[in-house]
Design a protein around this motif. Structure first.
Motif, short mmCIF file in Angstrom:
data_model
loop_
_atom_site.label_atom_id
_atom_site.label_comp_id
_atom_site.label_asym_id
_atom_site.label_seq_id
_atom_site.Cartn_x
_atom_site.Cartn_y
_atom_site.Cartn_z
N PHE A 263 0.84 -1.19 0.00
CA PHE A 263 0.00 0.00 0.00
C PHE A 263 0.88 1.25 0.00
O PHE A 263 2.02 1.23 0.47
CB PHE A 263 -0.97 0.01 1.19
N GLU A 264 0.30 2.33 -0.52
CA GLU A 264 1.01 3.61 -0.60
C GLU A 264 0.09 4.72 -0.12
O GLU A 264 -1.12 4.71 -0.38
CB GLU A 264 1.47 3.89 -2.02
N LEU A 265 0.70 5.70 0.56
CA LEU A 265 -0.01 6.89 1.03
C LEU A 265 0.44 8.09 0.21
O LEU A 265 1.64 8.28 -0.02
CB LEU A 265 0.27 7.14 2.51
N TYR A 266 -0.53 8.92 -0.20
CA TYR A 266 -0.25 10.08 -1.02
C TYR A 266 -0.92 11.31 -0.42
O TYR A 266 -2.02 11.23 0.12
CB TYR A 266 -0.76 9.89 -2.45
N GLN A 267 -0.22 12.45 -0.54
CA GLN A 267 -0.79 13.72 -0.14
C GLN A 267 -1.32 14.42 -1.39
O GLN A 267 -0.60 14.66 -2.34
CB GLN A 267 0.26 14.61 0.53
N LEU A 268 -2.63 14.70 -1.38
CA LEU A 268 -3.28 15.38 -2.50
C LEU A 268 -3.55 16.83 -2.13
O LEU A 268 -3.73 17.16 -0.96
CB LEU A 268 -4.58 14.66 -2.85
N PRO A 269 -3.53 17.75 -3.11
CA PRO A 269 -3.46 17.52 -4.56
C PRO A 269 -2.05 17.43 -5.14
O PRO A 269 -1.89 17.29 -6.34
CB PRO A 269 -4.17 18.78 -5.10
N GLU A 270 -1.00 17.50 -4.28
CA GLU A 270 0.37 17.47 -4.81
C GLU A 270 0.76 16.10 -5.34
O GLU A 270 1.73 15.99 -6.09
CB GLU A 270 1.35 17.89 -3.71
N PHE A 271 0.04 15.05 -4.93
CA PHE A 271 0.37 13.66 -5.26
C PHE A 271 1.79 13.33 -4.80
O PHE A 271 2.59 12.73 -5.50
CB PHE A 271 0.22 13.39 -6.76
N GLN A 272 2.08 13.72 -3.58
CA GLN A 272 3.37 13.46 -2.97
C GLN A 272 3.30 12.16 -2.18
O GLN A 272 2.41 11.96 -1.36
CB GLN A 272 3.77 14.61 -2.05
N THR A 273 4.24 11.24 -2.43
CA THR A 273 4.25 9.96 -1.74
C THR A 273 4.71 10.14 -0.30
O THR A 273 5.79 10.65 -0.04
CB THR A 273 5.17 8.96 -2.45
N LEU A 274 3.87 9.72 0.65
CA LEU A 274 4.19 9.82 2.06
C LEU A 274 4.82 8.55 2.59
O LEU A 274 5.80 8.60 3.34
CB LEU A 274 2.93 10.15 2.86
#
Length: 399
Positions: A263-274
């Motif tokens: 699984f992957e976590l992303y910060q939107l709207p930047e679509f930065q991988t957390l």
């Protein structure tokens, strides 16, 4: 945060099949449980009382309460049904149908409500997403959002706070996100209908169209304008498919679970991988955030696995896994506080009866476990297996 260790159980003989869909009202008072055939139970969660039986007459793939708690959106095959949410007062028909939408050409896979509870977004296997209004709007047609190349598994409205932050930064605010199995994440924005043609807007009153403009101004915000594709992102996981997705609106954090157990976590709207983490070798079948967005629950149906991950501190809050194969034997401890189970996966597990959680697993056998017995003192449990051995496990030192 404190993880509750007490579980509540409501046993109903009418529910004979596997539960497929669960949804909880915003205030946490009502729980709607729906099985594989569409038979539903409405439960008062805090009092653990069954309030109503109901059948949707077909399988339900998704259900969600509106943010104000007055309606329930239910995906029944190709149809999207909106029902009035029942209350605690006595009624002849607690579940009353409000509207039915039937424009989807394949099974609806996900639904979501706008923050003001006036619009519902539905994602479908026909590669499209549609936005419906709760009540009819004169002259307005529900938009169809296209562009995906695989079935959609998630659709999410964004929060007003996220939209305002994007506008203050001079960016186009994303109003809706759609996710497909092939790893595509699309962001959809709403452009004002008259923004692209100011000359036509000035000429409208002269042509006798002022009344139409006044009617448009009275519409809800999401019914004025044109939906446009404003962002495209892709999860790069090679041949793995997206199998589960969840979005926490207040923080803008999205989690995507894949068929390879990652699984992957992303910060939107930047679509930065957390974060990126592998938690299983099998497909992740469910994902959900808690109210604050700090805890992430992940489920793997094939392994019977449940994980609660605190992503900020990168630590496990809870790890539970059932038996992979059939359970062959069960035994209670002398005081009735512990249940021991042995299964064909060569493992023996101990469960706390008060919480239902497994707190220790013994994997010493090399063949299916066939028999279990506690000592009269409860200090040890004895197991027999098809590997020809009988083993005694110390419950004080767990060996």
């Amino acid at each position: 945060h404190k993880l509750a260790t007490v579980t509540s159980t409501v046993t109903v003989s009418a529910l004979c099949l596997q539960i497929r869909t669960l949804c909880l009202s915003p205030d946490g008072q009502l729980l709607l449980s729906i099985d594989e055939n569409g038979r539903a139970l409405l439960i008062a969660r805090t009092r653990r009382v069954l309030l109503h039986h109901f059948s949707f007459k077909s399988g339900v793939s998704a259900a969600a309460f509106s943010p104000d708690g007055k309606f329930i959106a239910v995906a029944v095959g190709k149809l999207l049904q909106v029902w009035h949410s029942p209350g605690f007062e006595k009624q002849l028909m607690p579940m009353q149908l409000h509207r039915t939408y039937g424009t989807c050409h394949d099974t609806i896979t996900a639904v979501d409500w706008s923050s003001e509870s006036q619009f519902i977004a539905a994602a479908s296997k026909d590669l499209t997403a549609r936005v419906y209004s709760l009540n009819p709007i004169h002259g307005w047609t529900a938009p169809t959002l296209t562009g995906h190349k695989d079935s959609l598994i998630g659709v999410f409205f964004t929060s007003p706070a996220t939209q305002q932050a994007a506008e203050l930064a001079g960016q186009q605010a994303v109003r809706l996100y759609t996710v497909s199995k092939d790893g595509a994440l699309f962001g959809w924005s709403l452009t004002a209908a008259g923004a692209t043609d100011p000359a036509a807007a000035e000429a409208a009153p002269a042509n006798g169209k002022g009344s139409n403009q006044a009617a448009q101004q009275c519409r809800p915000e999401l019914a004025n304008g044109v939906w446009t594709l404003s962002a495209k992102h892709y999860f790069m996981q090679r041949s793995a498919k997206v199998s589960a997705v969840a979005f926490h609106k207040p923080t803008g954090v999205l989690v995507a679970g894949f068929s390879n157990g990652l699984f992957e976590l992303y910060q939107l709207p930047e679509f930065q991988t957390l974060q990126t983490l592998s938690v299983s070798t099998e497909r992740i079948s469910a994902a959900a955030f808690n109210a604050t967005g700090d805890w992430l629950a992940l489920g793997c149906a094939r392994l019977g696995q449940l994980l609660v991950w605190e992503w900020r501190s990168e630590g496990y809050v809870l790890r539970q896994q059932g038996h992979f194969f059939d359970v062959a034997c069960v035994c209670y401890s002398p005081d009735g506080a512990i249940i021991a189970t042995g299964a064909d996966d060569c493992k023996m597990k101990l469960f706390q009866l008060s919480s239902g959680f497994c707190y220790v697993t013994f994997s010493d056998h090399t063949a299916p476990v066939t028999a279990l017995a506690f000592l009269p003192t409860g200090a040890a449990v004895v197991s027999a297996s098809l590997d020809g051995s009988v083993r005694a496990f110390d419950l004080l030192r767990y060996r």
